[in-house]
Design a protein around this motif. Structure first.
Motif, PDB file in Angstrom:
ATOM      1  N   GLU A 146       0.835  -1.205   0.000  1.00  0.00           N
ATOM      2  CA  GLU A 146       0.000   0.000   0.000  1.00  0.00           C
ATOM      3  C   GLU A 146       0.868   1.253   0.000  1.00  0.00           C
ATOM      4  O   GLU A 146       0.582   2.226  -0.707  1.00  0.00           O
ATOM      5  N   ALA A 147       1.942   1.231   0.789  1.00  0.00           N
ATOM      6  CA  ALA A 147       2.816   2.401   0.873  1.00  0.00           C
ATOM      7  C   ALA A 147       3.508   2.673  -0.454  1.00  0.00           C
ATOM      8  O   ALA A 147       3.596   3.826  -0.905  1.00  0.00           O
ATOM      9  N   LEU A 148       4.009   1.621  -1.115  1.00  0.00           N
ATOM     10  CA  LEU A 148       4.690   1.830  -2.389  1.00  0.00           C
ATOM     11  C   LEU A 148       3.702   2.275  -3.464  1.00  0.00           C
ATOM     12  O   LEU A 148       4.009   3.162  -4.273  1.00  0.00           O
ATOM     13  N   ALA A 149       2.513   1.686  -3.477  1.00  0.00           N
ATOM     14  CA  ALA A 149       1.503   2.110  -4.459  1.00  0.00           C
ATOM     15  C   ALA A 149       1.162   3.581  -4.278  1.00  0.00           C
ATOM     16  O   ALA A 149       1.022   4.327  -5.262  1.00  0.00           O
ATOM     17  N   ALA A 150       1.057   4.019  -3.037  1.00  0.00           N
ATOM     18  CA  ALA A 150       0.773   5.433  -2.771  1.00  0.00           C
ATOM     19  C   ALA A 150       1.912   6.317  -3.254  1.00  0.00           C
ATOM     20  O   ALA A 150       1.692   7.398  -3.825  1.00  0.00           O
TER      21      ALA A 150
END
Length: 315
Positions: free
Chosen positions: A167-171
């Motif tokens: 989720e953090a990398l996608a954001a």
């Protein structure tokens, strides 16, 4: 001797320059001895943490000699530390005089992502638009930009064994302008992707061959020892498999497992990056075939990147 920090090392290594430079390097001649690999375990290591040190030399007729030392400690993630630390020293190949110390982490990550894209430039469908990235480390973060330099990507999916990491990398990727989202269901994500790129330190297979659809390209760039693997043996059945260098046949747990299981025979490996870059082997034959690219890394890639950094400064 000059010193290039992370930012100075990164500046000349845009993928629009690095990928073509790697293509030219693999098509040319260079001396790349086998890497030295040593297991590291100290008596006072916390929690029995083990590491691996790689020593990777290379030199070319262009007059440069480079040696990279890279330390891989997978247990560092539990300490909040990167799992990989590297240094790179560039020398004058005619005199042995040290020229520069460079950020080996940046060189390693950028050349690995660039080699992944170089393989895809021959093996992924020309209309490949959806990239699935397995992993959230330094290399994984660079894969969208690297692959977008060779294919018209418009969708990126990220999967990680820790969903919050995905989720953090996608954001982060969305903030950079990518159409990116995190995936929880790995099987569904693999089935919908045109390119599946694995940049992990996994020791058990993540991708299953039954999930890979016709026309897909599987890119395996994370594992680099016989004890590591990112794909099960069925990923190689019915696919055309290419490798970065012949060293992959001795170093890759993915390949060794497939060969032992009979889903891949060593003589059936279609070729290396050098074969592709020299035009000695054809890449993808058609939109329906399935391709696999397995890389364990090459000191030639490090030397190529370091030479670009040095020449950028001299220009």
């Amino acid at each position: 001797m000059k010193h290039f920090d992370e930012a100075a090392t990164r500046a000349p290594l845009g993928f629009e320059k690095l990928v073509p430079a790697l293509r030219a390097a693999f098509a040319a001649e260079a001396q790349v001895p086998p890497r030295h690999v040593h297991g590291i375990e100290t008596a006072n290591a916390e929690g029995g943490s083990k590491g691996t040190v790689l020593i990777m030399p290379a030199w070319s007729d262009a007059g440069f000699l480079g040696i990279k030392t890279i330390n891989i400690f997978p247990g560092n993630s539990a300490r909040g530390l990167p799992g990989l630390h590297a240094t790179y020293v560039l020398y004058d190949a005619r005199t042995g005089v040290p020229l520069a110390m460079m950020d080996g982490n940046e060189i390693t990550a950028r050349r690995t992502a660039a080699a992944s894209a170089l393989g895809a430039s021959f093996l992924a469908r020309h209309d490949a638009r959806h990239l699935l990235v397995l992993g959230t480390g330094r290399i994984a973060r660079m894969l969208p930009a690297a692959h977008a330099s060779v294919r018209p990507l418009d969708e990126v999916t990220v999967w990680n064994h820790r969903p919050e990491g995905a989720e953090a990398l996608a954001a982060q990727l969305r903030a950079e302008g990518w159409n990116a989202q995190a995936a929880v269901d790995l099987e569904a994500a693999v089935r919908s992707a045109d390119i599946v790129s694995c940049a992990t330190l996994a020791t058990s297979p993540l991708v299953r061959g039954e999930w890979l659809v016709p026309g897909s390209h599987l890119d395996l760039i994370g594992s680099f020892t016989p004890a590591m693997r990112e794909a099960d043996v069925q990923c190689f059945a019915g696919a055309r498999t290419f490798i970065d260098t012949n060293e992959a046949l001795q170093k890759s747990g993915d390949l060794l497992d497939a060969i032992a299981a009979g889903t891949l025979r060593a003589p059936e490996v279609q070729g290396t990056l050098a074969d592709l870059c020299r035009g000695e082997r054809a890449g993808r034959h058609g939109d329906a075939e399935r391709t696999v690219f397995k890389a364990v890394g090459s000191a030639l890639e490090d030397l190529t990147a370091a030479t670009l950094v040095w020449q950028h400064t001299a220009a």
